[in-house]
Design an enzyme around this catalytic site. Structure first.
Site, PDB file in Angstrom:
ATOM      1  N   ASP A   1      -9.677  -5.242  -4.514  1.00  0.00           N
ATOM      2  CA  ASP A   1      -9.121  -4.270  -3.569  1.00  0.00           C
ATOM      3  C   ASP A   1     -10.055  -3.060  -3.515  1.00  0.00           C
ATOM      4  OD1 ASP A   1      -7.587  -2.257  -2.272  1.00  0.00           O
ATOM      5  OD2 ASP A   1      -5.723  -3.197  -2.943  1.00  0.00           O
TER       6      ASP A   1
ATOM      7  N   SER B   1       0.820  -1.205   0.000  1.00  0.00           N
ATOM      8  CA  SER B   1       0.000   0.000   0.000  1.00  0.00           C
ATOM      9  C   SER B   1       0.861   1.266   0.000  1.00  0.00           C
ATOM     10  CB  SER B   1      -0.968  -0.045   1.187  1.00  0.00           C
ATOM     11  OG  SER B   1      -2.005   0.895   1.057  1.00  0.00           O
TER      12      SER B   1
ATOM     13  N   HIS C   1      -7.539  -5.800  -0.187  1.00  0.00           N
ATOM     14  CA  HIS C   1      -6.355  -4.966   0.017  1.00  0.00           C
ATOM     15  C   HIS C   1      -5.394  -5.604   1.019  1.00  0.00           C
ATOM     16  CE1 HIS C   1      -4.028  -1.311  -0.143  1.00  0.00           C
ATOM     17  NE2 HIS C   1      -4.108  -1.147   1.158  1.00  0.00           N
TER      18      HIS C   1
END
Length: 273
Positions: free
Chosen positions: A224, A95, A253
Site C-alpha cells: 500500500d 481508507s 491500496h
C-alpha cells in the site's frame, strides 16, 4: 434517488439494496459509494442487505462547506443508521472510511453493530508526530492539499497510479478503473476534499480502536503506497480487543477493486464466522 436530510440540513445520498443482514460500506477519500461496486453487487447476490452512502461533500451528497471532520462523519452515519433502523450491522470501511467506521462504532454503535472491517484503513493515525515517529510527514499531506486546491483535475489522474499499484513493474493498467476513480473524485466538492485531508491524516483513532468490543477484521495490502501498512493496519490490529489481521503481499491500496475476488472471499468468510 435515496436521500436523507440530516439534522443540520445536509442532504446525504445513499444506496440501500436487498434484504437480510445489513452490511454498511464506507468509502475512501475523495470517492463515493460507487467505489464499492464490486462488493455491493457480490454481497447483494449472497443475500445481504447492502447500504452505502456518499460522505457529506462527496459524490452525490450535498456540497456543504462545513462538517468535514471525523466526529461529524461518524454522527452522519449514526443518523443514517437510525433513519433506516439498521440492527446487527456489519460496517466495512476503506481508507478514510475505515476511520469513519471505528469512530462510529466506538461513539454511536452500541447495540446496533455486529462486526466491523477496516480495509486499507487510516487507523490508528497516519501523520508523523512525537507519538507516531514512524508516521507519514505532514509535508506529504500539505502536498496533497496543495494539489487538491490547485491542480485537482490532473492530480486525481496521477494519484490512480500509486493508488492501484499501476506504477509497479508488470502492473496491468485498467484505464476504465482510472477513469472511474477520476469521475468519482471530480463529482465531489473541492472544499470537502481539501478539508478531509486533515480528517484522514491527523485524527487519532487509538482510543477508538481500544474501546471497541465487537469482532474487527483488519485487511491491508503490504504494498500500500497511500496508507503504509507497517504504521497503520499492522499497528491497528494490535490495539483491538477482538481483532484479526489479514495482510496481502503485493496488494495495493485500492485492492477492493483490483483484487475484488480475494477481498470478497475473505470478507464473506469473516461475515459468516
Amino acid at each position: 434517488m435515496n436521500t436523507l436530510t440530516l439534522k443540520d440540513g445536509t442532504e446525504i445520498y445513499y444506496k440501500d439494496w436487498g434484504k437480510g443482514q445489513p452490511v454498511f460500506f464506507h468509502h475512501g477519500w475523495p470517492l463515493s459509494s460507487d467505489d464499492w461496486d464490486a462488493q455491493m453487487f457480490f454481497f447483494l447476490e449472497q443475500g445481504y442487505r447492502v447500504i452505502a452512502h456518499d460522505r457529506r461533500g462527496h459524490g452525490r451528497s450535498e456540497q456543504t462547506p462545513y462538517g468535514h471532520d471525523m466526529d461529524t462523519y461518524a454522527s452522519d452515519v449514526a443518523e443514517i443508521v437510525a433513519a433506516l433502523d439498521l440492527k446487527d450491522v456489519i460496517h466495512v470501511g476503506h481508507s478514510t472510511g475505515g476511520g469513519e467506521v471505528i469512530r462510529y462504532v466506538a461513539k454511536h454503535g452500541n447495540g446496533r453493530v455486529s462486526k466491523a472491517v477496516l480495509v486499507s484503513a487510516v487507523t490508528p493515525i497516519m501523520v508523523q508526530n512525537e507519538n507516531n515517529p514512524n508516521g507519514v510527514p505532514i509535508s506529504v499531506f500539505d502536498d496533497i492539499r496543495n494539489n487538491t486546491a490547485k491542480h485537482r483535475q490532473q492530480f486525481f489522474i496521477d494519484l490512480t497510479f500509486p493508488f492501484y499499484g499501476y506504477n509497479r513493474e508488470g502492473a496491468k493498467i485498467s484505464e476504465g478503473i482510472q477513469r472511474n476513480w477520476w469521475r468519482q473524485g471530480m463529482n465531489g466538492s473541492i472544499k470537502a476534499h481539501y478539508d478531509c485531508v486533515k480528517a484522514f491524516s491527523e485524527t487519532d483513532f487509538t482510543e477508538d480502536l481500544k474501546s471497541v468490543d465487537v469482532p474487527v477484521l483488519v485487511m491491508h495490502g503490504e504494498d500500500d503506497q497511500i496508507v503504509p501498512f507497517e504504521t497503520t493496519g499492522k499497528v491497528a490490529a494490535t490495539l483491538l480487543k477482538n481483532g484479526k489481521l489479514i495482510s496481502y503481499p503485493g496488494f495495493p491500496h485500492g485492492m477492493p477493486t483490483t483484487e475484488a475476488e480475494t477481498i470478497n472471499k475473505d470478507l464473506l468468510a469473516f461475515f459468516q464466522s
